[in-house]
Design a protein around this motif. Structure first.
Motif, PDB file in Angstrom:
ATOM      1  N   ASP A  29       0.710  -1.145  -0.098  1.00 18.40           N
ATOM      2  CA  ASP A  29      -0.134   0.186   0.044  1.00 18.40           C
ATOM      3  C   ASP A  29       0.963   1.070  -0.063  1.00 18.40           C
ATOM      4  OD1 ASP A  29       0.990  -0.270   2.512  1.00 18.40           O
ATOM      5  OD2 ASP A  29      -0.778  -0.099   3.561  1.00 18.40           O
ATOM      6  N   ARG A  30       2.187   1.184   0.006  1.00 26.98           N
ATOM      7  CA  ARG A  30       3.136   2.258   0.034  1.00 26.98           C
ATOM      8  C   ARG A  30       3.796   2.300  -1.241  1.00 26.98           C
ATOM      9  NH1 ARG A  30       6.084   1.414   5.327  1.00 26.98           N
ATOM     10  NH2 ARG A  30       5.309  -0.635   5.287  1.00 26.98           N
ATOM     11  N   THR A  31       4.282   3.411  -1.500  1.00 26.85           N
ATOM     12  CA  THR A  31       5.275   3.362  -2.854  1.00 26.85           C
ATOM     13  C   THR A  31       6.694   3.436  -2.427  1.00 26.85           C
ATOM     14  OG1 THR A  31       5.047   5.987  -2.751  1.00 26.85           O
ATOM     15  CG2 THR A  31       3.712   4.604  -4.429  1.00 26.85           C
ATOM     16  N   HIS A  32       7.013   3.883  -1.091  1.00 26.77           N
ATOM     17  CA  HIS A  32       8.362   3.835  -0.713  1.00 26.77           C
ATOM     18  C   HIS A  32       8.461   2.835   0.553  1.00 26.77           C
ATOM     19  CE1 HIS A  32       8.482   7.123  -3.111  1.00 26.77           C
ATOM     20  NE2 HIS A  32       9.915   7.146  -2.990  1.00 26.77           N
ATOM     21  N   ASP A  47      11.992   3.641  -3.227  1.00 24.71           N
ATOM     22  CA  ASP A  47      10.898   3.475  -3.968  1.00 24.71           C
ATOM     23  C   ASP A  47      10.700   1.996  -4.622  1.00 24.71           C
ATOM     24  OD1 ASP A  47       9.214   3.410  -6.406  1.00 24.71           O
ATOM     25  OD2 ASP A  47       9.292   5.492  -6.706  1.00 24.71           O
ATOM     26  N   ARG A  48       9.566   1.493  -4.387  1.00 21.13           N
ATOM     27  CA  ARG A  48       9.668  -0.099  -4.588  1.00 21.13           C
ATOM     28  C   ARG A  48       9.597  -0.579  -6.033  1.00 21.13           C
ATOM     29  NH1 ARG A  48       7.603  -3.486  -0.810  1.00 21.13           N
ATOM     30  NH2 ARG A  48       6.770  -4.925  -2.159  1.00 21.13           N
ATOM     31  N   SER A  49       8.927   0.508  -6.911  1.00 19.96           N
ATOM     32  CA  SER A  49       9.156   0.075  -8.326  1.00 19.96           C
ATOM     33  C   SER A  49      10.444   0.298  -8.981  1.00 19.96           C
ATOM     34  CB  SER A  49       7.832   0.895  -9.111  1.00 19.96           C
ATOM     35  OG  SER A  49       8.259   2.246  -8.890  1.00 19.96           O
TER      36      SER A  49
END
Length: 59
Positions: A29-32, A47-49
């Protein structure tokens, strides 16, 4: 569904050392995500992506 891990490499902003970390590809649910840094013993937000540090503006 299988959760896969991937290795990321980032440069510690405190020490300038390259740091490897294993990041899971599970949906979140988080980007980082906070990553403990063995070089400076602090937490860095990644950053996950992209696998980049929060605030990293490289192209």
């Amino acid at each position: 569904m299988t959760v896969m891990d991937r290795h990321i490499l980032f440069k510690c902003p405190q020490t300038g050392m390259n740091v490897q970390h294993r990041l899971d590809d599970a949906p979140a649910d988080r980007t980082h995500v906070p990553v403990p840094c063995p070089a400076c013993t602090r937490l860095h937000l990644i950053d996950r992506s992209t696998g980049r540090l929060l605030g990293d503006r490289r192209s």
